[in-house]
Write a protein that holds these residues in place. Structure first.
Motif, PDB file in Angstrom:
ATOM      1  N   TRP A   1       0.835  -1.177   0.027  1.00 18.86           N
ATOM      2  CA  TRP A   1       0.043  -0.014   0.198  1.00 18.86           C
ATOM      3  C   TRP A   1       0.927   1.182  -0.134  1.00 18.86           C
ATOM      4  CZ3 TRP A   1      -0.447   3.120   4.697  1.00 18.86           C
ATOM      5  CH2 TRP A   1      -1.394   4.155   4.676  1.00 18.86           C
TER       6      TRP A   1
ATOM      7  N   THR B   1     -22.300  13.478  -3.743  1.00 17.09           N
ATOM      8  CA  THR B   1     -22.510  14.673  -2.585  1.00 17.09           C
ATOM      9  C   THR B   1     -23.044  15.937  -3.332  1.00 17.09           C
ATOM     10  OG1 THR B   1     -20.496  13.752  -1.448  1.00 17.09           O
ATOM     11  CG2 THR B   1     -20.818  16.099  -1.024  1.00 17.09           C
TER      12      THR B   1
ATOM     13  N   ILE C   1     -13.571   1.436   7.209  1.00 13.86           N
ATOM     14  CA  ILE C   1     -13.661  -0.310   7.397  1.00 13.86           C
ATOM     15  C   ILE C   1     -12.078  -0.648   7.707  1.00 13.86           C
ATOM     16  CG2 ILE C   1     -13.572  -1.172   5.244  1.00 13.86           C
ATOM     17  CD1 ILE C   1     -15.389  -3.341   6.387  1.00 13.86           C
ATOM     18  N   ARG C   2     -12.042  -1.353   8.865  1.00 16.12           N
ATOM     19  CA  ARG C   2     -10.677  -1.959   9.273  1.00 16.12           C
ATOM     20  C   ARG C   2     -10.729  -3.245   9.558  1.00 16.12           C
ATOM     21  NH1 ARG C   2     -10.429   2.335   7.006  1.00 16.12           N
ATOM     22  NH2 ARG C   2      -9.356   4.316   7.805  1.00 16.12           N
TER      23      ARG C   2
ATOM     24  N   ARG D   1      -5.463   5.846   6.620  1.00 18.81           N
ATOM     25  CA  ARG D   1      -6.295   5.583   5.579  1.00 18.81           C
ATOM     26  C   ARG D   1      -7.216   6.362   5.068  1.00 18.81           C
ATOM     27  NH1 ARG D   1      -4.513   0.185   4.201  1.00 18.81           N
ATOM     28  NH2 ARG D   1      -5.313   0.757   2.029  1.00 18.81           N
TER      29      ARG D   1
ATOM     30  N   CYS E   1      -9.284   9.494   3.195  1.00 18.76           N
ATOM     31  CA  CYS E   1      -9.504   9.599   1.779  1.00 18.76           C
ATOM     32  C   CYS E   1      -8.467  10.637   1.042  1.00 18.76           C
ATOM     33  CB  CYS E   1     -10.782  10.313   1.676  1.00 18.76           C
ATOM     34  SG  CYS E   1     -11.175  10.536  -0.202  1.00 18.76           S
TER      35      CYS E   1
HETATM   36  C1  HEM Z   1     -17.543  12.879  -1.712  1.00 21.03           C
HETATM   37  C2  HEM Z   1     -16.640  12.340  -2.285  1.00 21.03           C
HETATM   38  C3  HEM Z   1     -15.706  11.338  -1.394  1.00 21.03           C
HETATM   39  C4  HEM Z   1     -16.044  10.495  -0.233  1.00 21.03           C
HETATM   40  C5  HEM Z   1     -17.269  10.739   0.516  1.00 21.03           C
HETATM   41  C6  HEM Z   1     -15.039   9.833   0.134  1.00 21.03           C
HETATM   42  C7  HEM Z   1     -14.976   8.914   1.202  1.00 21.03           C
HETATM   43  C8  HEM Z   1     -13.789   8.281   1.515  1.00 21.03           C
HETATM   44  C9  HEM Z   1     -13.632   7.241   2.672  1.00 21.03           C
HETATM   45  C10 HEM Z   1     -14.629   7.377   3.808  1.00 21.03           C
HETATM   46  C11 HEM Z   1     -12.449   6.668   2.639  1.00 21.03           C
HETATM   47  C12 HEM Z   1     -11.811   5.810   3.570  1.00 21.03           C
HETATM   48  C13 HEM Z   1     -12.345   4.471   3.522  1.00 21.03           C
HETATM   49  C14 HEM Z   1     -12.121   3.718   4.844  1.00 21.03           C
HETATM   50  O1  HEM Z   1     -11.407   4.067   5.722  1.00 21.03           O
HETATM   51  O2  HEM Z   1     -12.195   2.371   4.898  1.00 21.03           O
HETATM   52  C15 HEM Z   1     -11.766   6.862   1.256  1.00 21.03           C
HETATM   53  C16 HEM Z   1     -10.780   6.429   0.766  1.00 21.03           C
HETATM   54  C17 HEM Z   1     -10.053   6.600  -0.478  1.00 21.03           C
HETATM   55  N1  HEM Z   1     -10.603   7.731  -1.181  1.00 21.03           N
HETATM   56 FE1  HEM Z   1     -12.202   8.774  -1.146  1.00 21.03          FE
HETATM   57  N2  HEM Z   1     -14.029   9.719  -0.852  1.00 21.03           N
HETATM   58  C18 HEM Z   1     -14.274  10.673  -1.895  1.00 21.03           C
HETATM   59  C19 HEM Z   1     -13.941  11.081  -3.152  1.00 21.03           C
HETATM   60  C20 HEM Z   1     -12.604  10.730  -3.470  1.00 21.03           C
HETATM   61  C21 HEM Z   1     -11.938  11.085  -4.591  1.00 21.03           C
HETATM   62  C22 HEM Z   1     -12.345  12.421  -5.409  1.00 21.03           C
HETATM   63  C23 HEM Z   1     -10.585  10.439  -4.885  1.00 21.03           C
HETATM   64  C24 HEM Z   1      -9.694  10.540  -5.868  1.00 21.03           C
HETATM   65  C25 HEM Z   1      -9.659  10.951  -7.037  1.00 21.03           C
HETATM   66  C26 HEM Z   1     -10.767   9.376  -3.639  1.00 21.03           C
HETATM   67  C27 HEM Z   1      -9.854   8.534  -3.377  1.00 21.03           C
HETATM   68  C28 HEM Z   1      -9.718   7.792  -2.460  1.00 21.03           C
HETATM   69  C29 HEM Z   1      -8.546   6.798  -1.933  1.00 21.03           C
HETATM   70  C30 HEM Z   1      -7.531   6.370  -2.949  1.00 21.03           C
HETATM   71  C31 HEM Z   1      -8.897   6.100  -0.866  1.00 21.03           C
HETATM   72  C32 HEM Z   1      -8.026   5.038   0.017  1.00 21.03           C
HETATM   73  C33 HEM Z   1      -6.892   5.661   0.540  1.00 21.03           C
HETATM   74  C34 HEM Z   1      -6.026   4.759   1.260  1.00 21.03           C
HETATM   75  O3  HEM Z   1      -6.675   3.743   2.053  1.00 21.03           O
HETATM   76  O4  HEM Z   1      -4.853   4.996   1.279  1.00 21.03           O
HETATM   77  N3  HEM Z   1     -11.923   9.838  -2.814  1.00 21.03           N
HETATM   78  N4  HEM Z   1     -12.692   7.932   0.604  1.00 21.03           N
END
Ligand code: HEM
Length: 573
Positions: free
Chosen positions: A148, A349, A416-417, A489, A491
């Motif tokens: 990762w 959203t 989630i973890r 982790r 977003c």
């Molecule tokens: C309203 C829009 C968004 C919401 C509500 C959202 C929400 C989340 C949440 C809750 C997680 C964490 C999941 C966890 O902890 O299990 C996450 C992870 C992630 N999100 Fe978003 N996200 C949004 C938009 C985006 C966008 C625009 C991108 C990239 C272009 C993105 C890329 C990622 C990535 C790569 C992860 C994984 C991070 C990691 O574990 O390293 N997200 N997102």
């Protein structure tokens, strides 16, 4: 030539052996999970009524029966939480539809999860299967540990504030196309004389976000606002197939061979599109070696290729001249994930912001006044101002609060973890929740509507994000607002999302009136059901309640009518 009976028998025998072995492995796995729940149940841990054969599937069925037909599964978990989680967490086992979970509905407990040095960074293995139709491989969402960290480093430079700001002129350009489409609708003034004809807003927003994310992530011009593009339509088809059924008991549809084939075929098509784009960008990268650096922002794919090829990485002294097959496969899965993550939850959203803000005239009034204050009264010039100076989006505290309050009430995702024997959650009264053997699901919907933390939790009050600690509306716990999660982790796209959604609201707020028309759109549905009213009690009476369609989306794609707001005409005296 006749086939030897021995060969036929051997084939049939092998097939039966494989099926039998898989059945035994499945039963052994289910037994192990059920035994864990039985042990926890004997220890008096909170959970719905449990039995070894069905786990908690009957409880899920009871919850689903109490909900509107399309309601998202977070409502099932929330329904169960209200009954069985007086102390902020409970256990469920929906095997074989899902894996054993500790569902957390309290922000203090959620904070313990993400602050734990092992659990805070680790995703459960089972998540891979959930994402597989979308990614066809490991991605940042599902990877752990060194893999990762290694892959994340390829992509992080894309998310620098400087690069994101450089992308804003392109983003607002695409938003202007969307605005023009709304203008056309509003100018149409439908037959009712009270705004445009009834239409569903979310597909238009999804197309806009497809085009934005196609460029930002893949450096591809998808043009879906003007016509269809196979990458976007295939991803949509794949999501529809994946979420075709959302009653947990109906998920047995996943064993349907036609569905399995279609998922595989869509996946193959997605891979082909993304791989050809990777090849195209690789060619561009090669030719740019002898040309000037690109101007403006760099797409995520270009950033990743740069890092990989050793162009910007100090760590690799010898630049590569090609991508390995393994890296190409990894990159393809990551790009599929970023494409999906980039457009889907952001579009949801945005649609919800249209649902919340326009239903609250006082909120809309304050937001419009803020836009007048920051951009002046010329609505058309606001987008140019944002394009010329993206940092201006940081001067919109009220609009930011509107976005945050919308995300509080309608979170598009969850956290989630993977549990661990070293982590036992403890509440203030000494209750303990071991996490070993379970996934720990932080249920954003429940946490963000918890009456112990949020005053007037079901009301739409952006002011809660503007008041100081000690104020009645100030959330009573750390980590109470967590739509992007926290910890290692969290977003990656959070900053991008906030920029995009604020620009979107600046674009729409003063020019349009948007009226949700669920009642009207539901007329046909209710007639089909012999006028039996759908009970919204357990979705907090929200007509636009969440449904499963990738991220959580507003039901029925948000039916509405739009009309010119006449705002400046009415405030110019
Ligand atoms: C309203 C829009 C968004 C919401 C509500 C959202 C929400 C989340 C949440 C809750 C997680 C964490 C999941 C966890 O902890 O299990 C996450 C992870 C992630 N999100 Fe978003 N996200 C949004 C938009 C985006 C966008 C625009 C991108 C990239 C272009 C993105 C890329 C990622 C990535 C790569 C992860 C994984 C991070 C990691 O574990 O390293 N997200 N997102």
């Amino acid at each position: 030539m006749a086939t030897s009976p021995l060969l036929v028998n051997a084939c049939i025998g092998t097939l039966i052996a494989v099926i039998a072995l898989r059945a035994v492995a499945f039963l052994a796995d289910t037994w192990k999970k059920r035994s864990l729940m039985k042990r926890l149940s004997k220890q008096g841990k909170p959970m719905p009524p449990f039995n070894m054969a069905m786990g908690h599937l009957l409880a899920a069925k009871a919850a689903a029966d109490d909900l509107p037909p399309e309601a998202h599964s977070v409502y099932i978990l929330n329904w169960l939480a209200k009954k069985y989680a007086p102390n902020g967490a409970y256990y469920v086992d929906f095997t074989p539809m899902a894996w054993p979970m500790l569902v957390v509905t309290d922000p203090h407990l959620a904070t313990q999860v993400i602050e734990h040095p092992i659990v805070g960074a680790n995703k459960p293995e089972e998540l891979y299967a959930w994402f597989h139709p979308i990614t066809n491989g490991q991605s940042l969402f599902t990877q752990n540990g060194a893999a990762w960290k290694h892959d994340r480093d390829y992509f992080l430079p894309f998310f620098s504030n400087q690069n994101l700001d450089a992308s804003v002129p392109f983003v607002v350009g695409q938003m202007s196309i969307f605005r023009d489409k709304l203008r056309e609708k509003a100018a149409g003034q439908g037959s009712s004389g009270s705004g445009s004809d009834l239409f569903v807003l979310e597909p238009l927003i999804l197309s806009m976000m497809n085009d934005i994310i196609g460029k930002l992530v893949l450096n591809a011009d998808l043009g879906t606002q003007h016509g269809s593009h196979p990458l976007a339509t295939t991803m949509l088809r794949q999501l529809r197939l994946k979420f075709a059924v959302n009653n947990p008991l109906d998920n047995l549809g996943n064993f349907n061979p036609v569905k399995v084939f279609n998922l595989w075929n869509n996946s193959r098509m997605l891979d082909n599109h993304i791989k050809s784009q990777i090849d195209a960008r690789l060619q561009a990268w090669r030719s740019e070696k002898t040309h000037d650096e690109q101007n403006g922002f760099k797409s995520l794919l270009d950033v990743a290729l740069d890092s990989y090829m050793g162009r910007t990485s100090g760590a690799s002294p010898t630049p590569r001249d090609n991508v390995s097959a393994a890296f190409s496969q990894t990159l393809c899965a990551q790009m599929r994930m970023f494409f999906f993550a980039g457009y889907d939850s952001t579009a949801s959203t945005m649609a919800y912001c249209c649902y919340t803000a326009w239903q609250h005239p006082e909120v809309l009034r304050k937001m419009r006044a803020e836009h007048d204050h920051v951009f002046g009264r010329n609505v058309d010039s606001a987008m140019e101002a944002i394009g010329a100076n993206p940092a201006i989006l940081n001067s919109l505290p009220y609009t930011t609060a509107v976005v945050k309050e919308t995300m509080r009430l309608f979170p598009a995702a969850n956290g989630i973890r993977h549990g661990h024997r070293d982590l036992v959650l403890r509440d203030g009264r000494g209750n303990e929740f071991p996490t070993e053997g379970c996934s720990v699901q932080m249920l954003h919907y429940a946490i963000q509507r918890d009456p112990k933390t949020w005053a007037r939790p079901l009301e739409f009050l952006p002011e809660r994000f503007l008041v100081e600690a000690g104020h009645e509306l100030y959330p009573a716990a750390k980590g109470a607002w967590r739509p992007f999660e926290y910890g290692p982790r969290l977003c990656t796209g959070q900053q991008l999302v906030m920029k995009e959604v604020k620009a979107f609201l600046v674009l729409l707020a003063r020019e349009f009136d948007i009226r949700e028309c669920y009642g009207e759109a539901d007329g046909d549905r209710d007639r089909d059901r012999d006028r039996k009213k759908v009970d919204l009690t357990h979705v907090d009476f929200e007509k636009a309640h969440l449904v499963e369609a990738g991220a959580a989306h507003p039901r029925a794609n948000f039916p509405c009518r739009v009309s010119p707001s006449g705002y400046h005409a009415s405030t110019s005296t």
